[in-house]
Design an enzyme around this catalytic site. Structure first.
Site, PDB file in Angstrom:
ATOM      1  N   TYR A 143      76.307  30.085  47.010  1.00 34.56           N
ATOM      2  CA  TYR A 143      76.099  29.607  45.642  1.00 34.56           C
ATOM      3  C   TYR A 143      77.438  29.280  44.985  1.00 34.56           C
ATOM      4  O   TYR A 143      77.668  28.162  44.507  1.00 34.56           O
ATOM      5  CB  TYR A 143      75.348  30.693  44.874  1.00 34.56           C
ATOM      6  CG  TYR A 143      75.142  30.475  43.389  1.00 34.56           C
ATOM      7  CD1 TYR A 143      74.815  29.236  42.845  1.00 34.56           C
ATOM      8  CD2 TYR A 143      75.230  31.564  42.514  1.00 34.56           C
ATOM      9  CE1 TYR A 143      74.596  29.076  41.478  1.00 34.56           C
ATOM     10  CE2 TYR A 143      75.011  31.419  41.147  1.00 34.56           C
ATOM     11  CZ  TYR A 143      74.701  30.165  40.635  1.00 34.56           C
ATOM     12  OH  TYR A 143      74.492  30.020  39.283  1.00 34.56           O
ATOM     13  N   ASP A 186      82.392  34.551  28.191  1.00 32.47           N
ATOM     14  CA  ASP A 186      81.680  35.429  29.116  1.00 32.47           C
ATOM     15  C   ASP A 186      80.208  35.031  29.092  1.00 32.47           C
ATOM     16  O   ASP A 186      79.732  34.415  28.133  1.00 32.47           O
ATOM     17  CB  ASP A 186      81.850  36.891  28.686  1.00 32.47           C
ATOM     18  CG  ASP A 186      81.386  37.873  29.756  1.00 32.47           C
ATOM     19  OD1 ASP A 186      81.282  37.462  30.928  1.00 32.47           O
ATOM     20  OD2 ASP A 186      81.131  39.042  29.424  1.00 32.47           O
ATOM     21  N   GLY A 187      79.475  35.369  30.158  1.00 33.84           N
ATOM     22  CA  GLY A 187      78.038  35.136  30.181  1.00 33.84           C
ATOM     23  C   GLY A 187      77.610  33.753  30.633  1.00 33.84           C
ATOM     24  O   GLY A 187      76.417  33.420  30.566  1.00 33.84           O
ATOM     25  N   GLY A 216      77.358  32.396  33.653  1.00 33.75           N
ATOM     26  CA  GLY A 216      76.457  32.388  34.800  1.00 33.75           C
ATOM     27  C   GLY A 216      75.027  32.683  34.402  1.00 33.75           C
ATOM     28  O   GLY A 216      74.089  32.005  34.833  1.00 33.75           O
ATOM     29  N   ARG A 217      74.850  33.711  33.557  1.00 40.11           N
ATOM     30  CA  ARG A 217      73.500  34.093  33.145  1.00 40.11           C
ATOM     31  C   ARG A 217      72.858  33.026  32.262  1.00 40.11           C
ATOM     32  O   ARG A 217      71.672  32.707  32.430  1.00 40.11           O
ATOM     33  CB  ARG A 217      73.547  35.444  32.428  1.00 40.11           C
ATOM     34  CG  ARG A 217      73.718  36.626  33.385  1.00 40.11           C
ATOM     35  CD  ARG A 217      74.085  37.895  32.658  1.00 40.11           C
ATOM     36  NE  ARG A 217      75.456  37.837  32.158  1.00 40.11           N
ATOM     37  CZ  ARG A 217      75.987  38.723  31.320  1.00 40.11           C
ATOM     38  NH1 ARG A 217      75.252  39.723  30.864  1.00 40.11           N
ATOM     39  NH2 ARG A 217      77.236  38.617  30.929  1.00 40.11           N
ATOM     40  N   ILE A 218      73.615  32.449  31.338  1.00 35.54           N
ATOM     41  CA  ILE A 218      73.069  31.381  30.499  1.00 35.54           C
ATOM     42  C   ILE A 218      72.675  30.187  31.373  1.00 35.54           C
ATOM     43  O   ILE A 218      71.607  29.588  31.209  1.00 35.54           O
ATOM     44  CB  ILE A 218      74.079  30.936  29.427  1.00 35.54           C
ATOM     45  CG1 ILE A 218      74.336  32.062  28.417  1.00 35.54           C
ATOM     46  CG2 ILE A 218      73.580  29.681  28.704  1.00 35.54           C
ATOM     47  CD1 ILE A 218      73.177  32.393  27.525  1.00 35.54           C
ATOM     48  N   HIS A 245      81.835  25.691  31.642  1.00 36.02           N
ATOM     49  CA  HIS A 245      82.159  27.096  31.347  1.00 36.02           C
ATOM     50  C   HIS A 245      82.467  27.279  29.856  1.00 36.02           C
ATOM     51  O   HIS A 245      83.577  27.684  29.481  1.00 36.02           O
ATOM     52  CB  HIS A 245      83.361  27.519  32.202  1.00 36.02           C
ATOM     53  CG  HIS A 245      83.228  28.884  32.800  1.00 36.02           C
ATOM     54  ND1 HIS A 245      82.320  29.163  33.780  1.00 36.02           N
ATOM     55  CD2 HIS A 245      83.871  30.056  32.534  1.00 36.02           C
ATOM     56  CE1 HIS A 245      82.426  30.440  34.123  1.00 36.02           C
ATOM     57  NE2 HIS A 245      83.345  31.007  33.371  1.00 36.02           N
TER      58      HIS A 245
END
Length: 367
Positions: A238, A200-201, A203-205, A196
């Site tokens: 997931y 932020d972001g 999950g998308r990366i 992590h």
């Protein structure tokens, strides 16, 4: 709750006796999909609706509420209320990050620097723009219900003091060849999510990295294998499988879930690509007859690249002279291939839609 300490990679605790029944079907399904993909002359153009769809679905997992047609309509100049525009811009940024990273991989492997560049693009001028775009976090963060304390968190990522060490180990793992490419992809994705590294972001990366890593390892001829449809449909499972790693070190359960996702998604993607290719062949014959022009294939490719568009943009992107291109569009409207979402008014150009492509890409009636 103490910060999570990531496993050393490669993993030494995977139960391959349990995974073997998943590994073969997943690799076979992906190989069939890639074989079909490699038969496509210009996949970036012909299959652009799949890229749009991935951007929408991956962003939807994080809470955005915009559809493929809304994104294309916005880019064609139709107006939406401000909250919808914010969602759409996040999706547009996702697509830009994927395109930028794909070009990067033509010359270099995935690096931590690439992650930072992708993150900067992803969070450019959208919600999360105050979360240090393009920079790894320097603070301890945690995941849990809104407003919870670190003691109430469901997951606490690694300490920022060790973050770069964990990321460097992860980057080194990408450079080696593990026992199986899909198992390695599963491990790389999960390890990134557990580290992590951004505020932020993440999950998308992490989901962007799936096709990029498969492309880097030459398991794909182009980075166009998108898993977000399956992950969005099985969102609870997931997240539950990722949480089972941090709480119980259940890597085998996660990898089995990932392999099942690849198998299912590869089959669905194969069906969708075949439907798009069939439409391309149908339209090639029809548009050639209708236009009787040397520009017929250019017209077709321009429609596939952007199925909702302003007539003025069509002229610019196709490179066909305006006095030739606009009559083509009228011919295609008269034939029922194109439909007007907004008629021309004064200097404001018409907005047209190639409905059938959107419908086949989505596998349902969209427009």
């Amino acid at each position: 709750m103490q910060p999570y300490i990531p496993n050393i990679l490669p993993l030494g605790n995977l139960d391959f006796a349990r995974l073997i029944s998943w590994i073969g079907p997943a690799n076979a399904a992906l190989a069939r999909y890639d074989g079909l993909l490699q038969s496509v002359v210009n996949p970036a153009v012909m299959l652009s609706p799949l890229t749009q769809r991935e951007a929408v679905l991956s962003s939807k997992i994080e809470g955005t509420q915009a559809t493929v047609d809304e994104v294309l309509e916005f880019e064609a100049g139709l107006e939406f209320e401000s909250e919808k525009v914010k969602d759409i811009q996040e999706i547009v940024n996702y697509r830009k990050a994927l395109a930028m990273a794909s070009e990067f991989l033509e010359h270099r492997p995935i690096t931590l620097s690439l992650l930072q560049q992708m993150h900067a693009v992803l969070l450019d001028s959208v919600r999360g723009a105050n979360k240090t775009p393009g920079e790894f976090r320097r603070d301890q963060n945690w995941i849990g219900p809104a407003g919870c304390t670190i003691e109430q968190a469901s997951f606490v990522p690694p300490s920022p003091l060790q973050l770069l060490d964990h990321l460097q180990t992860w980057e080194n793992y990408l450079a080696v060849d593990d026992v199986d490419i899909l198992v390695q992809t599963a491990v790389a994705h999960a390890q990134f999510e557990l580290i992590h590294p951004f505020k932020d972001g993440n999950g998308r990366i992490g989901r962007l990295l799936i096709p990029l890593f498969l492309y880097q390892k030459r398991a794909l001829g182009s980075p166009m294998f998108y898993l977000s449809e399956y992950l969005e449909a099985h969102r609870d499972q997931y997240y539950g499988r990722l949480q089972a790693i941090s709480r119980g070190d259940d890597w085998t359960g996660w990898v089995a879930f990932f392999l099942e996702a690849v198998t299912d998604q590869a089959r669905a993607n194969t069906d969708r690509v075949r439907a798009i290719l069939a439409l391309y062949e149908e339209m090639k014959q029809q548009i050639t007859v209708l236009t009787r022009s040397q520009h017929a294939i250019t017209v077709l490719d321009t429609l596939f690249d952007r199925p909702i568009f302003r007539s003025s943009d069509f002229v610019e992107r196709s490179g066909i002279p305006k006095q030739t291109a606009l009559p083509f569009l009228r011919t295609l409207r008269d034939a029922g291939i194109l439909h007007a979402l907004r008629e021309q008014s004064g200097r404001r150009p018409a907005v047209l839609a190639f409905r059938e492509l959107l419908n086949r890409a989505e596998g349902r009636h969209v427009l």
